[in-house]
Design a protein around this motif. Structure first.
Motif, PDB file in Angstrom:
ATOM      1  N   THR A   1     -97.534  42.171 -30.372  1.00  0.00           N
ATOM      2  CA  THR A   1     -98.216  43.282 -31.039  1.00  0.00           C
ATOM      3  C   THR A   1     -99.488  42.803 -31.726  1.00  0.00           C
ATOM      4  O   THR A   1    -100.537  43.444 -31.630  1.00  0.00           O
ATOM      5  N   SER A   2     -99.407  41.672 -32.403  1.00  0.00           N
ATOM      6  CA  SER A   2    -100.589  41.111 -33.078  1.00  0.00           C
ATOM      7  C   SER A   2    -101.659  40.710 -32.074  1.00  0.00           C
ATOM      8  O   SER A   2    -102.848  40.851 -32.347  1.00  0.00           O
ATOM      9  N   LYS A   3    -101.244  40.230 -30.911  1.00  0.00           N
ATOM     10  CA  LYS A   3    -102.211  39.872 -29.863  1.00  0.00           C
ATOM     11  C   LYS A   3    -102.968  41.102 -29.385  1.00  0.00           C
ATOM     12  O   LYS A   3    -104.195  41.087 -29.260  1.00  0.00           O
ATOM     13  N   VAL A   4    -102.232  42.174 -29.110  1.00  0.00           N
ATOM     14  CA  VAL A   4    -102.862  43.409 -28.634  1.00  0.00           C
ATOM     15  C   VAL A   4    -103.800  43.964 -29.700  1.00  0.00           C
ATOM     16  O   VAL A   4    -104.927  44.379 -29.394  1.00  0.00           O
ATOM     17  N   LEU A   5    -103.357  43.977 -30.947  1.00  0.00           N
ATOM     18  CA  LEU A   5    -104.215  44.473 -32.028  1.00  0.00           C
ATOM     19  C   LEU A   5    -105.466  43.619 -32.175  1.00  0.00           C
ATOM     20  O   LEU A   5    -106.549  44.141 -32.427  1.00  0.00           O
ATOM     21  N   TRP A   6    -105.332  42.302 -32.007  1.00  0.00           N
ATOM     22  CA  TRP A   6    -106.510  41.431 -32.086  1.00  0.00           C
ATOM     23  C   TRP A   6    -107.500  41.800 -30.994  1.00  0.00           C
ATOM     24  O   TRP A   6    -108.702  41.891 -31.230  1.00  0.00           O
ATOM     25  N   LEU A   7    -106.996  42.013 -29.793  1.00  0.00           N
ATOM     26  CA  LEU A   7    -107.869  42.378 -28.674  1.00  0.00           C
ATOM     27  C   LEU A   7    -108.572  43.714 -28.912  1.00  0.00           C
ATOM     28  O   LEU A   7    -109.754  43.860 -28.649  1.00  0.00           O
ATOM     29  N   LEU A   8    -107.837  44.691 -29.420  1.00  0.00           N
ATOM     30  CA  LEU A   8    -108.413  46.013 -29.645  1.00  0.00           C
ATOM     31  C   LEU A   8    -109.384  46.047 -30.821  1.00  0.00           C
ATOM     32  O   LEU A   8    -110.318  46.833 -30.830  1.00  0.00           O
ATOM     33  N   ARG A   9    -109.167  45.211 -31.821  1.00  0.00           N
ATOM     34  CA  ARG A   9    -109.996  45.211 -33.034  1.00  0.00           C
ATOM     35  C   ARG A   9    -111.133  44.207 -33.016  1.00  0.00           C
ATOM     36  O   ARG A   9    -111.935  44.157 -33.943  1.00  0.00           O
ATOM     37  N   SER A  10    -111.210  43.398 -32.006  1.00  0.00           N
ATOM     38  CA  SER A  10    -112.250  42.370 -31.942  1.00  0.00           C
ATOM     39  C   SER A  10    -113.633  43.010 -31.985  1.00  0.00           C
ATOM     40  O   SER A  10    -113.895  43.984 -31.291  1.00  0.00           O
ATOM     41  N   PRO A  11    -114.546  42.453 -32.789  1.00  0.00           N
ATOM     42  CA  PRO A  11    -115.902  43.003 -32.820  1.00  0.00           C
ATOM     43  C   PRO A  11    -116.726  42.645 -31.579  1.00  0.00           C
ATOM     44  O   PRO A  11    -117.778  43.232 -31.357  1.00  0.00           O
ATOM     45  N   ASP A  12    -116.234  41.727 -30.773  1.00  0.00           N
ATOM     46  CA  ASP A  12    -116.934  41.301 -29.560  1.00  0.00           C
ATOM     47  C   ASP A  12    -116.714  42.328 -28.451  1.00  0.00           C
ATOM     48  O   ASP A  12    -115.583  42.539 -28.002  1.00  0.00           O
ATOM     49  N   PRO A  13    -117.787  43.007 -27.987  1.00  0.00           N
ATOM     50  CA  PRO A  13    -117.617  44.014 -26.934  1.00  0.00           C
ATOM     51  C   PRO A  13    -117.049  43.455 -25.638  1.00  0.00           C
ATOM     52  O   PRO A  13    -116.387  44.178 -24.896  1.00  0.00           O
ATOM     53  N   ALA A  14    -117.277  42.185 -25.358  1.00  0.00           N
ATOM     54  CA  ALA A  14    -116.735  41.577 -24.146  1.00  0.00           C
ATOM     55  C   ALA A  14    -115.216  41.431 -24.230  1.00  0.00           C
ATOM     56  O   ALA A  14    -114.556  41.221 -23.220  1.00  0.00           O
ATOM     57  N   VAL A  15    -114.667  41.547 -25.429  1.00  0.00           N
ATOM     58  CA  VAL A  15    -113.221  41.467 -25.619  1.00  0.00           C
ATOM     59  C   VAL A  15    -112.622  42.856 -25.806  1.00  0.00           C
ATOM     60  O   VAL A  15    -111.663  43.219 -25.139  1.00  0.00           O
TER      61      VAL A  15
END
Length: 125
Positions: free
Chosen positions: A87-101
């Motif tokens: 869950t934390s991994k998915v949230l990190w991916l969705l919240r990343s400020p990097d548009p490529a992520v």
């Protein structure tokens, strides 16, 4: 707890939101693993992508992560590393400020939701 000096990322990692840390300090977090990095001095914590580094005398991180942890370049960081779940991994991916992520993550999440919706429509129809 580990205490290491903080350095900037190597030039090839510029613009990436990751932390480079020698494997002996990463405990059970594998290469390309996600972990919660906590500053023991002020209890600031941030979820990060961990990669290795041959230098075991420092921790390498970009400005944004240093700022979130409340540590300066050249300062020392007393920290703990804890592996995080899916869950934390998915949230990190969705919240990343990097548009490529975050853009591919948003598209993948939308695809999953549309797939679930289509199965529900098929079952109810």
């Amino acid at each position: 707890m580990t205490k290491l000096p903080v350095k900037t990322l190597p030039s090839g990692d510029n613009g990436r939101l990751l932390v480079r840390l020698n494997h002996k300090y990463r405990e059970i977090v594998p290469r390309y693993g996600f972990a919660q990095l906590t500053n023991a001095k002020n209890a600031n914590a941030v979820n990060v992508l961990l990669l290795g580094h041959d230098d075991d005398t420092a921790i390498f991180m970009p400005y944004d992560i240093r700022n979130a942890l409340g540590v300066s370049k050249g300062g020392e960081l007393k920290f703990t590393v804890k592996k995080v779940g899916a869950t934390s991994k998915v949230l990190w991916l969705l919240r990343s400020p990097d548009p490529a992520v975050h853009m591919p993550a948003l598209l993948a999440a939308a695809s999953v939701l549309l797939g679930i919706l289509s199965v529900l429509i098929a079952l109810l129809g």
